[in-house]
Design a protein around this motif. Structure first.
Motif, PDB file in Angstrom:
ATOM      1  N   VAL A 160      -7.432  -4.975   3.821  1.00 33.29           N
ATOM      2  CA  VAL A 160      -6.170  -3.919   4.088  1.00 33.29           C
ATOM      3  C   VAL A 160      -4.882  -4.344   3.337  1.00 33.29           C
ATOM      4  CG1 VAL A 160      -4.883  -3.016   5.861  1.00 33.29           C
ATOM      5  CG2 VAL A 160      -7.456  -3.169   6.257  1.00 33.29           C
ATOM      6  N   MET A 161      -4.807  -5.708   3.316  1.00 32.74           N
ATOM      7  CA  MET A 161      -3.481  -6.066   2.831  1.00 32.74           C
ATOM      8  C   MET A 161      -3.421  -5.825   1.495  1.00 32.74           C
ATOM      9  SD  MET A 161      -0.855  -7.506   4.048  1.00 32.74           S
ATOM     10  CE  MET A 161       0.847  -7.925   3.787  1.00 32.74           C
ATOM     11  N   PHE A 162      -4.616  -6.090   0.617  1.00 35.45           N
ATOM     12  CA  PHE A 162      -4.690  -5.686  -0.706  1.00 35.45           C
ATOM     13  C   PHE A 162      -4.550  -4.173  -0.983  1.00 35.45           C
ATOM     14  CE2 PHE A 162      -6.100  -5.336  -4.931  1.00 35.45           C
ATOM     15  CZ  PHE A 162      -5.823  -6.687  -5.582  1.00 35.45           C
ATOM     16  N   GLN A 163      -4.910  -3.287  -0.059  1.00 33.24           N
ATOM     17  CA  GLN A 163      -4.559  -1.953  -0.399  1.00 33.24           C
ATOM     18  C   GLN A 163      -3.199  -1.733  -0.423  1.00 33.24           C
ATOM     19  OE1 GLN A 163      -7.039   0.492  -1.069  1.00 33.24           O
ATOM     20  NE2 GLN A 163      -5.076   1.576  -1.680  1.00 33.24           N
ATOM     21  N   GLN A 164      -2.282  -2.380   0.618  1.00 30.40           N
ATOM     22  CA  GLN A 164      -0.979  -2.279   0.436  1.00 30.40           C
ATOM     23  C   GLN A 164      -0.318  -2.613  -0.767  1.00 30.40           C
ATOM     24  OE1 GLN A 164       1.227  -4.017   3.944  1.00 30.40           O
ATOM     25  NE2 GLN A 164      -0.609  -3.584   5.181  1.00 30.40           N
ATOM     26  N   GLY A 165      -1.159  -3.838  -1.490  1.00 29.67           N
ATOM     27  CA  GLY A 165      -0.540  -4.135  -2.634  1.00 29.67           C
ATOM     28  C   GLY A 165      -0.741  -2.975  -3.810  1.00 29.67           C
ATOM     29  N   ILE A 166      -1.735  -2.262  -3.674  1.00 29.95           N
ATOM     30  CA  ILE A 166      -2.159  -1.169  -4.797  1.00 29.95           C
ATOM     31  C   ILE A 166      -0.996  -0.105  -4.479  1.00 29.95           C
ATOM     32  CG2 ILE A 166      -3.840   0.525  -5.231  1.00 29.95           C
ATOM     33  CD1 ILE A 166      -6.053  -1.453  -4.370  1.00 29.95           C
ATOM     34  N   ASP A 167      -0.676   0.232  -3.302  1.00 30.26           N
ATOM     35  CA  ASP A 167      -0.021   1.233  -2.837  1.00 30.26           C
ATOM     36  C   ASP A 167       1.561   0.874  -3.284  1.00 30.26           C
ATOM     37  OD1 ASP A 167      -2.175   2.432  -1.507  1.00 30.26           O
ATOM     38  OD2 ASP A 167      -1.542   1.862   0.440  1.00 30.26           O
TER      39      ASP A 167
END
Length: 345
Positions: A160-167
């Protein structure tokens, strides 16, 4: 066991074979470093670490065509990672610090959980616009993404945290997001390796959907530390994602630290290199990590030639520390050098 292509004794080629000497590009002979052009009476300032990179000279005799001024290699842009300013400059202040040094392109390494937050990213984006600096890539904080951890909740929250990085990368207009990959001990079994392949497929698809390329680095302590690991992974790229979705980050320092041949590492990554990190490695003092290029043993003339001659067309990101005042960059800025000079003429 290392492959025959990775002999430990051949991983480092000294930039200057003997202390106090360098090689003449014209004759291929040693010449004193304290030549008249480098003395205090010269009108040219003394070369700093970055000038041994920017003012690079070919080692050995010229290749056919070079004597006539024919250019064989394109210029390579020099950029900087926010990690080069760590810990003296806060991440949100890096665009201004880079602009003050004459650098127009940066990579941002997100250092804390709070730096992934949308409000922080908005502030960083505004600061970059104000400074006139382009954020080309985002480097994730490995410890915040334990996506192959044995504890499911930890792995899930890391994803989930990596998706924040993508965003965050998408909001900043970045082209690439960097991940170190799992630790080596997490991919020693076939099950662990296949889990790694499955995870990278998922991450590549997520990045591709956001218009960003997912990039895995050859980090010395992680899954792609050796040439054979990169080759094994590259054979699966067809099922993992397209060139727009996934690629490699080439880091010669990390290759040297792992005892791998950096030139073979570059070759193994082929046409899927999407980011390049540069810092130096001291074979006799390996605890001094991420030195400024030119302060260690890596063969920068040959490395820059290899990078410039590869399919990679992006910038080289300096990760070596700039100190607390950017002194390492001073001479290069004074001369207005923002690009590595053409290496073969």
């Amino acid at each position: 066991m290392d492959t025959p292509q990775e002999p430990a004794g051949a991983r480092i080629i000294p930039l200057f074979p003997e202390s106090g000497t360098r090689m003449s590009a014209e004759a291929g002979e040693p010449e004193s470093r304290s030549s008249p052009e480098d003395t205090a009476t010269s009108t040219r300032p003394a070369l700093g670490a970055e000038d041994r990179l920017l003012g690079i000279e070919a080692l050995g005799r010229a290749l056919p065509g070079e004597e006539t001024g024919m250019s064989h290699l394109r210029a390579v842009e020099l950029a900087v990672s926010s990690g080069a300013f760590y810990p003296h400059v806060a991440t949100e202040d890096v665009p201004a610090a880079a602009a003050a040094l004459g650098i127009e392109t940066i990579e941002v390494m997100l250092q804390t959980r709070g730096e992934y937050a949308p409000e922080f990213i908005d502030r960083l984006a505004a600061n970059a616009r104000h400074a006139g600096v382009r954020i080309r890539s985002i480097h994730t904080m490995a410890s915040l993404h334990p996506m192959m951890d044995a504890y499911p909740r930890r792995a899930g929250e890391g994803r989930v945290m990596f998706q924040q990085g993508i965003d965050a990368a998408a909001a900043l207009g970045a082209e690439v997001i960097v991940w170190h990959g799992p630790r080596r001990d997490q991919v020693t079994t076939d099950e662990g390796w296949e889990h790694f392949i499955s995870l990278t497929h998922d991450l590549a698809a997520a990045c591709g959907s956001a218009g960003i390329t997912f990039a895995i680095e050859n980090v010395s302590r992680c899954a792609l530390s050796q040439v054979r690991h990169v080759v094994r992974f590259a054979k699966r790229l067809g099922e993992i994602g397209t060139p727009e979705e996934i690629g490699f980050v080439f880091d010669p320092f990390q290759a040297a630290e792992a005892g791998a041949n950096p030139f073979m590492m570059l070759a193994a990554m082929g046409n899927r290199i999407v980011d390049v990190h540069i810092s130096d490695y001291d074979e006799h003092n390996p605890s001094a990590r991420h030195l400024p290029p030119g302060d260690g043993d890596l063969p920068w003339p040959a490395l820059i030639r290899a990078i410039a001659g590869s399919s990679y067309s992006g910038p080289m990101m300096i990760e070596g520390s700039l100190g607390d005042d950017g002194e390492v960059m001073e001479f290069g800025i004074r001369c207005g050098r923002k690009r590595v000079a053409r290496l073969m003429r």
